[in-house]
Design an enzyme around this catalytic site. Structure first.
Site, PDB file in Angstrom:
ATOM      1  CG  HIS A 251      -1.988  -0.995   1.221  1.00  0.00           C
ATOM      2  ND1 HIS A 251      -1.766  -2.290   1.627  1.00  0.00           N
ATOM      3  CD2 HIS A 251      -3.276  -0.922   0.839  1.00  0.00           C
ATOM      4  CE1 HIS A 251      -2.904  -2.972   1.504  1.00  0.00           C
ATOM      5  NE2 HIS A 251      -3.829  -2.163   1.026  1.00  0.00           N
ATOM      6  CG  ASP A 324      -4.149  -5.317  -4.275  1.00  0.00           C
ATOM      7  OD1 ASP A 324      -5.235  -4.812  -3.914  1.00  0.00           O
ATOM      8  OD2 ASP A 324      -3.327  -5.785  -3.468  1.00  0.00           O
TER       9      ASP A 324
END
Length: 604
Positions: A251, A324
């Site tokens: 992330h 993702d």
């Protein structure tokens, strides 16, 4: 107000037809499952404009509890981030093929609202020219990652299920969890995690993984895939080619996995092979670099050698590949937000998830086709996979759900009871010196509950200390609760020590204890009072290595209510501890040596 399914269908299709092409008659269906053969799906694709084709490839977030009447703050957020007011405008402008639900986007307040939002999204999409149903997805892994909270049923997460070791339980959790999602209109779940957690320092996977043994993980992944998909929900194993051995969170950074190709084949590949063998509907990519599989320095999400060469050709997978989130740092490090979606499609991706700026990503794909970098035939290939999945899930026959269906399925007593029973079979007893556990009400009636109170995952009630205290009280103990946090101060520790003076035992909920953590100081000071101290690791089981002097320690693998209550039943002897470590725990002072191996778990 609730609109019936019949009214919605009539409003959107003008007749009983759900999928009308160019305003003409509905497509005939192959059979009563609503599946359409490829010839008919290709006919649908041939009638789409290029803009509609580009839209089908995107899965996008949108703020709001309603498709057409979100709160003003959500309208403002949508205008700022996407340039539309609500989900209906998002669909009209970009013709997106999918929408992802998040708690923080206010999509998941309660089951009836979620069902109404899903119906509103489908209605808005089917009202468009050549409108198609939307594939609605979410991350409902259970455990520490879940977007739909109470009153839906919440199951133990992957590592807890790994500790239970029962493929039947894993499958049951998937089947029930899937049935509840489907009742709310969510037909694609970004679960189960297929990463093998071989690195205790992994900051992003950890307890989201079933464990450290590739074959055990493979068995659990296959069981969950079958469970979810038997309920009519597309399962999604993630994060290909394997995110288990990293110390960087994708992330916020760009992780590099240094496994050789042989190590990858032995450690990372088995769960994905098992998922494919189980008939997995979709696989999610990882924003990680694996130089042994692709030396270019590109993340796997953008790697043709990894996604086409390995996943499609070597592993023989022909289902949907979804990225993702494209807003994550791991995929944005090397290329701009305009290049990422184009490169992902060139690598072999079918669904582009949650780009930070949809207009930039959408226009980049459009221009890549117009400029000849991508062919329209390449888009058609991915759209066909997406439409096959929509057809398989019954969306082309009937995309709507009902409030009555929600009431019949979501959070019903039999589901909640199943979650409680499964959770009991996951709690792991790691230490029990002198037979301190199970705690008896006769000898240890008064219990002080202290510990960390991380924000409650997945809309459970929380905070953990309160849940533990209530569960003890329910079993006839007298519980006093004092939240001490993840980094207790000297004053907080002193308050806990004072509170411990008048009780029979202390229960400490620990959360990711490190050598420098003041949680260690808290435990040691409580031990110094002479009171029996029981530690409950509410996230990583590795905490036990940092607490060498506790007389009893259990692992719950998550701080969701269902797992905490089960741990208390085990602690009090109302259930036997049967869970076994699915990961090894290394010694704190000698990380190369194992303190407790995979399979460790004590019994009463």
């Amino acid at each position: 107000m609730h609109t019936s399914r019949r009214t919605l269908l009539a409003a959107t299709a003008g007749a009983a037809a759900v999928v009308a092409v160019g305003g003409g008659p509905a497509l005939a269906e192959d059979d009563d499952t609503g599946r359409l053969d490829d010839k008919r799906l290709r006919a649908l694709i041939s009638r789409m404009t290029l803009e509609e084709k580009v839209g089908q490839l995107f899965v996008m977030r949108v703020y709001g509890h309603s498709a057409t009447a979100p709160d003003q703050a959500d309208i403002d957020a949508n205008l700022k981030e996407i340039g539309v007011r609500d989900a209906a405008e998002l669909i009209a402008k970009y013709r997106v093929g999918g929408i992802i639900y998040f708690g923080w986007a206010h999509n998941t307040r309660d089951p009836h609202q979620i069902a109404d939002l899903s119906n509103g999204i489908q209605k808005a999409s089917l009202a468009q020219p050549r409108g198609l149903p939307v594939l609605i997805s979410t991350d409902q892994e259970h455990g520490i990652v879940a977007r739909v909270g109470k009153p839906a049923t919440l199951f133990p997460g992957a590592m807890a299920l790994g500790a239970g070791g029962s493929r039947t339980d894993a499958r049951t959790a998937g089947r029930i969890g899937g049935a509840e999602l489907r009742a709310m209109g969510v037909r694609q779940d970004y679960a189960p995690v297929a990463d093998v957690n071989v690195n205790p320092a992994n900051p992003v996977i950890g307890v989201r993984s079933f464990g450290a043994d590739p074959q055990a993980v493979a068995g659990m992944v296959a069981a969950q895939v079958k469970g979810y998909q038997s309920a009519g929900v597309a399962a999604t194993s993630k994060h290909f080619p394997g995110h288990g051995d990293t110390e960087t969170d994708s992330h916020y950074g760009f992780p590099v996995i240094e496994h050789t190709e042989a190590q990858w084949a032995e450690l990372d590949a088995p769960p994905f092979r098992a998922a494919i063998a189980a008939g997995i509907d979709s696989i999610m990519t990882a924003h990680i670099m694996v130089p042994a599989l692709d030396p270019s320095g590109d993340p796997a999400t953008l790697s043709r050698p990894i996604l086409t060469g390995i996943l499609r050709e070597r592993l023989g997978y022909d289902g949907v590949v979804v990225t993702d989130s494209l807003g994550m740092e791991g995929v944005r490090t090397k290329y701009g937000d305009d290049r990422v979606p184009v490169l992902a499609l060139k690598a072999g991706v079918d669904q582009l998830l949650n780009p930070p700026k949809l207009d930039v990503a959408w226009n980049a794909v459009l221009q890549a086709v117009r400029g000849g970098e991508l062919t329209e035939a390449r888009l058609d290939e991915s759209i066909l996979r997406v439409l096959r999945l929509k057809a398989k899930l019954g969306l082309l026959k009937d995309p709507y759900v009902t409030r009555r269906g929600v009431d019949r399925v979501v959070g019903i007593p039999s589901h909640l009871k199943a979650a409680d029973r499964i959770a009991e079979r996951t709690t792991t007893l790691l230490v029990n010196s002198g037979g301190l556990l199970p705690l008896s009400r006769r000898t240890h009636r008064s219990v002080l509950v202290v510990g960390a109170d991380p924000a409650s995952p997945s809309g459970t009630t929380g905070p953990p200390t309160t849940v533990l205290g209530a569960a003890l009280t329910e079993l006839g103990f007298t519980a006093t609760v004092l939240s001490t946090g993840t980094a207790p101060t000297e004053a907080t520790i002193a308050k806990a020590v004072a509170a411990a003076q008048g009780v029979d035992a202390v229960l400490v909920g620990t959360y990711n204890v490190t050598a420098a953590s003041s949680q260690r100081t808290l435990v040691n000071r409580l031990l110094a009072t002479g009171r029996p101290v029981v530690a409950l690791a509410i996230r990583n089981p590795y905490d036990v290595a940092q607490l060498p002097d506790v007389k009893a320690c259990l692992a719950a693998y998550s701080w969701t209510d269902v797992e905490l209550r089960a741990a208390v039943r085990v602690l009090a002897g109302r259930a036997d501890p049967v869970g076994e470590l699915p990961v090894p725990v290394q010694k704190a002072d000698k990380p190369t040596e194992v303190l407790y191996p995979v399979g460790h778990g004590l019994r009463y």
